[in-house]
Design an enzyme around this catalytic site. Structure first.
Site, PDB file in Angstrom:
ATOM      1  N   ARG A   1      -4.027  -1.736  -2.743  1.00 29.39           N
ATOM      2  CA  ARG A   1      -4.167  -0.753  -3.818  1.00 29.39           C
ATOM      3  C   ARG A   1      -5.642  -0.435  -4.108  1.00 29.39           C
ATOM      4  NH1 ARG A   1      -3.084  -1.098 -10.047  1.00 29.39           N
ATOM      5  NH2 ARG A   1      -2.393   1.016 -10.515  1.00 29.39           N
TER       6      ARG A   1
ATOM      7  N   HIS B   1      -7.198   3.263  -4.388  1.00 29.16           N
ATOM      8  CA  HIS B   1      -7.884   3.756  -5.591  1.00 29.16           C
ATOM      9  C   HIS B   1      -9.358   4.045  -5.332  1.00 29.16           C
ATOM     10  CE1 HIS B   1      -4.812   2.764  -8.961  1.00 29.16           C
ATOM     11  NE2 HIS B   1      -4.206   3.173  -7.864  1.00 29.16           N
ATOM     12  N   ASP B   2      -9.920   3.463  -4.293  1.00 25.77           N
ATOM     13  CA  ASP B   2     -11.277   3.834  -3.881  1.00 25.77           C
ATOM     14  C   ASP B   2     -11.254   5.221  -3.245  1.00 25.77           C
ATOM     15  OD1 ASP B   2     -14.005   3.605  -3.332  1.00 25.77           O
ATOM     16  OD2 ASP B   2     -13.664   2.662  -1.386  1.00 25.77           O
TER      17      ASP B   2
ATOM     18  N   VAL C   1     -10.736   8.699  -5.136  1.00 30.26           N
ATOM     19  CA  VAL C   1     -11.733   9.104  -6.124  1.00 30.26           C
ATOM     20  C   VAL C   1     -13.075   9.274  -5.425  1.00 30.26           C
ATOM     21  CG1 VAL C   1     -12.786   8.501  -8.338  1.00 30.26           C
ATOM     22  CG2 VAL C   1     -10.439   7.791  -7.843  1.00 30.26           C
TER      23      VAL C   1
ATOM     24  N   GLY D   1     -13.636   9.858  -2.372  1.00 23.99           N
ATOM     25  CA  GLY D   1     -13.661   9.318  -1.020  1.00 23.99           C
ATOM     26  C   GLY D   1     -13.820   7.812  -0.971  1.00 23.99           C
TER      27      GLY D   1
ATOM     28  N   SER E   1     -16.754   3.060  -4.575  1.00 24.55           N
ATOM     29  CA  SER E   1     -17.080   3.377  -5.980  1.00 24.55           C
ATOM     30  C   SER E   1     -16.213   2.584  -6.958  1.00 24.55           C
ATOM     31  CB  SER E   1     -16.936   4.872  -6.245  1.00 24.55           C
ATOM     32  OG  SER E   1     -15.612   5.302  -6.010  1.00 24.55           O
TER      33      SER E   1
ATOM     34  N   ASN F   1      -6.381   2.163 -13.692  1.00 23.01           N
ATOM     35  CA  ASN F   1      -7.008   0.924 -13.209  1.00 23.01           C
ATOM     36  C   ASN F   1      -7.079  -0.167 -14.265  1.00 23.01           C
ATOM     37  OD1 ASN F   1      -7.506   2.166 -10.758  1.00 23.01           O
ATOM     38  ND2 ASN F   1      -9.599   2.762 -11.278  1.00 23.01           N
TER      39      ASN F   1
ATOM     40  N   HIS G   1       4.553   0.628  -1.939  1.00 22.86           N
ATOM     41  CA  HIS G   1       5.244  -0.053  -3.031  1.00 22.86           C
ATOM     42  C   HIS G   1       6.366  -0.975  -2.524  1.00 22.86           C
ATOM     43  CE1 HIS G   1       3.790   2.959  -6.357  1.00 22.86           C
ATOM     44  NE2 HIS G   1       2.820   2.254  -5.813  1.00 22.86           N
TER      45      HIS G   1
ATOM     46  N   ASP H   1       9.296  -3.708  -5.260  1.00 20.22           N
ATOM     47  CA  ASP H   1      10.445  -3.813  -4.358  1.00 20.22           C
ATOM     48  C   ASP H   1      11.146  -5.125  -4.688  1.00 20.22           C
ATOM     49  OD1 ASP H   1      12.225  -4.402  -2.307  1.00 20.22           O
ATOM     50  OD2 ASP H   1      10.702  -4.470  -0.730  1.00 20.22           O
TER      51      ASP H   1
HETATM   52  C1  HEM Z   1       2.604   8.202  -5.016  1.00 23.44           C
HETATM   53  C2  HEM Z   1       1.995   8.000  -6.147  1.00 23.44           C
HETATM   54  C3  HEM Z   1       1.724   6.635  -6.716  1.00 23.44           C
HETATM   55  C4  HEM Z   1       1.911   6.262  -7.999  1.00 23.44           C
HETATM   56  C5  HEM Z   1       2.413   7.151  -9.131  1.00 23.44           C
HETATM   57  C6  HEM Z   1       1.560   4.877  -8.096  1.00 23.44           C
HETATM   58  C7  HEM Z   1       1.603   4.138  -9.262  1.00 23.44           C
HETATM   59  C8  HEM Z   1       1.485   2.779  -9.330  1.00 23.44           C
HETATM   60  C9  HEM Z   1       1.654   2.002 -10.525  1.00 23.44           C
HETATM   61  C10 HEM Z   1       1.944   2.564 -11.912  1.00 23.44           C
HETATM   62  C11 HEM Z   1       1.519   0.701 -10.199  1.00 23.44           C
HETATM   63  C12 HEM Z   1       1.586  -0.481 -11.138  1.00 23.44           C
HETATM   64  C13 HEM Z   1       0.280  -0.568 -11.887  1.00 23.44           C
HETATM   65  C14 HEM Z   1       0.338  -1.324 -13.197  1.00 23.44           C
HETATM   66  O1  HEM Z   1       0.963  -2.377 -13.256  1.00 23.44           O
HETATM   67  O2  HEM Z   1      -0.261  -0.827 -14.137  1.00 23.44           O
HETATM   68  C15 HEM Z   1       1.236   0.643  -8.782  1.00 23.44           C
HETATM   69  C16 HEM Z   1       1.051  -0.509  -8.063  1.00 23.44           C
HETATM   70  C17 HEM Z   1       0.744  -0.530  -6.728  1.00 23.44           C
HETATM   71  N1  HEM Z   1       0.455   0.565  -5.932  1.00 23.44           N
HETATM   72 FE1  HEM Z   1       0.840   2.477  -6.385  1.00 23.44          FE
HETATM   73  N2  HEM Z   1       1.162   4.430  -6.871  1.00 23.44           N
HETATM   74  C18 HEM Z   1       1.233   5.472  -5.998  1.00 23.44           C
HETATM   75  C19 HEM Z   1       0.872   5.439  -4.668  1.00 23.44           C
HETATM   76  C20 HEM Z   1       0.366   4.330  -4.024  1.00 23.44           C
HETATM   77  C21 HEM Z   1      -0.254   4.346  -2.721  1.00 23.44           C
HETATM   78  C22 HEM Z   1      -0.490   5.598  -1.894  1.00 23.44           C
HETATM   79  C23 HEM Z   1      -0.594   3.065  -2.434  1.00 23.44           C
HETATM   80  C24 HEM Z   1      -1.286   2.502  -1.226  1.00 23.44           C
HETATM   81  C25 HEM Z   1      -1.366   3.117  -0.064  1.00 23.44           C
HETATM   82  C26 HEM Z   1      -0.160   2.249  -3.551  1.00 23.44           C
HETATM   83  C27 HEM Z   1      -0.237   0.896  -3.616  1.00 23.44           C
HETATM   84  C28 HEM Z   1       0.167   0.127  -4.686  1.00 23.44           C
HETATM   85  C29 HEM Z   1       0.314  -1.306  -4.636  1.00 23.44           C
HETATM   86  C30 HEM Z   1       0.167  -2.170  -3.391  1.00 23.44           C
HETATM   87  C31 HEM Z   1       0.658  -1.732  -5.923  1.00 23.44           C
HETATM   88  C32 HEM Z   1       0.869  -3.176  -6.409  1.00 23.44           C
HETATM   89  C33 HEM Z   1      -0.492  -3.764  -6.740  1.00 23.44           C
HETATM   90  C34 HEM Z   1      -0.465  -5.203  -7.211  1.00 23.44           C
HETATM   91  O3  HEM Z   1       0.572  -5.862  -7.226  1.00 23.44           O
HETATM   92  O4  HEM Z   1      -1.569  -5.677  -7.584  1.00 23.44           O
HETATM   93  N3  HEM Z   1       0.378   3.060  -4.509  1.00 23.44           N
HETATM   94  N4  HEM Z   1       1.210   1.927  -8.280  1.00 23.44           N
END
Ligand code: HEM
Ligand code: NAG
Ligand code: NAG
Ligand code: NAG
Ligand code: NAG
Ligand code: NAG
Ligand code: NAG
Ligand code: NAG
Ligand code: NAG
Ligand code: NAG
Ligand code: NAG
Ligand code: NAG
Ligand code: NAG
Length: 343
Positions: free
Chosen positions: A63, A67-68, A71, A73, A77, A95, A194, A239
């Site tokens: 993640r 997130h890098d 924003v 590129g 950052s 974040n 996810h 998941d």
């Molecule tokens: C499609 C739009 C996406 C949305 C709306 C989204 C939103 C979120 C949110 C709300 C969380 C939980 C954050 C929290 O607890 O506050 C999350 C976790 C996460 N996201 Fe996304 N995400 C998106 C796309 C992506 C993409 C593209 C990636 C990586 C390629 C990604 C990787 C992850 C991972 C791995 C987590 C779990 C992080 C952890 O357990 O520390 N997400 N995301």
């Protein structure tokens, strides 16, 4: 020097600069093969150790790279702490209180600095750590492109604007990703990230209490750890089926109306256009299709507005820009000389 020699010198000099330009404008897989041959194995061992200690760390590192890149590129950052000159991205809404893994990146950076000081960028460490995390949790490997340099600034308001919120509907997700150069199919593939990691109650509360396109047994079970009031930071797996395995179960969950976030379920929902249904079904039944598309989309994401050549810098500490002990023209000359060895 006679004029013939002088013009030949100018020509060589010019060709030379063109070569440098070509060599440094684009990323390459062997960028560190002579300047820091053990960089990648050092990063991989450190990621493996961090994931062995806490499997969620693999998700957190993946993640961080996302997130890098979204924003300004992939320029490291996201790792910068606040300074007098700018407010960093760490406290942007998507974040703040949820981005993690900074200590692991600091640890990797110091190990890499110990073997090759001032050579490997923080932005590249994020890209490699993301890949190694996916592989450590059972996902498919890909060859990471290298040679990114680090930014000297960060932009919190851009992080708020460019990072997707879990409240977005399908058309909003499609348009956010499209504005950053991604197809709808790439949105679906990248969302498959996810398949690992956790989310806080505050990000899915309204879905489990108010939405109808959710399996009711699933919703009720989540409510136990996510009360309608309070417990904002209680976490649940994105998941539920296989939370620490990088597989395609995320997509099968969507078919069963067991997506955790509103934005997840939007990819397979009666609301919106339903235009991503078939891709979700495909990935659910064909993990090879998901893995291939995910790897390619990660390469594309890792390529977003990268700083190369003499742009940006190689930070010594990922949390702060280098202090200006040399004049910027001196560092440019040093960078130019350094870049000659990377050809
Ligand atoms: C499609 C739009 C996406 C949305 C709306 C989204 C939103 C979120 C949110 C709300 C969380 C939980 C954050 C929290 O607890 O506050 C999350 C976790 C996460 N996201 Fe996304 N995400 C998106 C796309 C992506 C993409 C593209 C990636 C990586 C390629 C990604 C990787 C992850 C991972 C791995 C987590 C779990 C992080 C952890 O357990 O520390 N997400 N995301
Ligand atoms: C291992 O993970 C725990 C959280 O599960 C964390 O508190 C601790 O700092 C980690 N240890 C190392 C050495 O990374
Ligand atoms: C702020 O920017 C100025 C000018 O670029 C620089 O000299 C100074 O060191 C920076 N301050 C911090 C805290 O980074
Ligand atoms: C970030 O989170 C902390 C702790 O929850 C909170 O005190 C702070 O106000 C938040 N910052 C922003 C900018 O929202
Ligand atoms: C992944 O592939 C790269 C080559 O692109 C290789 O260096 C690395 O060791 C591979 N990772 C694993 C765990 O096999
Ligand atoms: C930060 O991003 C915003 C867009 O949200 C943009 O308007 C602003 O110019 C950027 N600031 C800097 C210093 O680049
Ligand atoms: C559910 O929706 C109602 C009506 O819009 C709202 O008042 C309530 O706060 C929502 N509940 C949750 C837990 O989001
Ligand atoms: C469809 O969207 C509307 C408005 O956003 C919402 O009220 C409704 O609950 C949604 N239906 C389903 C099945 O998600
Ligand atoms: C909802 O999930 C439960 C538990 O996984 C399952 O037994 C049930 O059949 C599902 N309900 C529907 C309507 O699919
Ligand atoms: C997409 O799948 C949902 C859920 O099964 C269904 O309600 C919707 O009609 C489908 N849309 C399309 C265009 O197939
Ligand atoms: C699964 O996807 C791969 C990669 O796109 C494709 O080559 C293969 O034919 C697909 N398998 C099935 C059973 O559709
Ligand atoms: C499944 O996805 C793969 C990879 O994008 C693609 O090649 C294949 O055509 C898709 N299959 C179906 C049935 O959509
Ligand atoms: C990365 O960007 C370069 C230069 O813009 C381009 O030539 C290359 O095809 C891109 N690679 C990917 C995987 O998008």
């Amino acid at each position: 020097m006679d004029s013939l020699k002088l013009s030949s010198f100018k020509l060589e000099c010019c060709l030379f600069l063109v070569l440098i330009g070509v060599a440094s404008a684009q990323l390459s897989p062997n960028f560190y093969s002579s300047s820091c041959p053990n960089a990648l194995s050092t990063i991989q061992s450190a990621v493996q150790a961090a994931v062995n200690n806490e499997s969620r760390m693999g998700a957190s590192l993946l993640r961080l790279h996302f997130h890098d890149c979204f924003v300004n590129g992939c320029d490291g950052s996201v790792l910068l702490d606040d300074t007098a000159n700018f407010t960093g991205e760490k406290t942007a809404i998507p974040n703040n209180g949820s981005l993690r893994g900074f200590d692991v990146i600091d640890n990797i950076k110091s190990q890499v600095e110990n073997i090759c000081a001032g050579v490997v960028s923080c932005a590249d460490i994020l890209a490699v750590a993301a890949r190694d995390s996916v592989v450590a949790l059972g996902g498919q490997n890909w060859t990471v492109q290298l040679g990114r340099r680090d930014s000297t600034t960060a932009n919190r308001s851009l992080a708020n604007a460019n990072l997707p919120a879990p409240t977005l509907n399908l058309d909003q997700l499609i348009s956010l990703f499209s504005n950053l150069g991604f197809t709808t199919q790439e949105l679906v593939a990248l969302s498959g990230a996810h398949t690992i990691g956790q989310a806080r109650c505050t990000t899915f509360r309204s879905r489990i209490y108010n939405e109808t396109n959710i399996n009711s047994t699933f919703a009720t079970s989540l409510q136990g750890n996510c009360p309608s009031n309070g417990g904002d930071n209680n976490i649940s797996p994105l998941d539920t089926t296989t939370p620490t395995s990088f597989d395609n179960a995320y997509f099968t969950n969507l078919l069963n109306l067991k997506g955790l976030l509103h934005s997840d379920q939007e990819l397979f929902s009666s609301n919106g256009t339903g235009s991503t249904n078939s891709t979700v079904s495909n990935y659910s039944s064909n993990s090879t299709a998901f893995f291939n598309d995910f790897s390619n989309a990660m390469l594309k994401m890792g390529n977003m507005s990268v700083l190369t050549g003499t742009n940006g810098e190689i930070r010594t500490n990922c949390r702060s820009v280098n202090s200006a002990s040399l004049s910027s023209i001196d560092t440019k000359i040093i960078d130019l000389i350094t870049s000659l060895f990377d050809i």
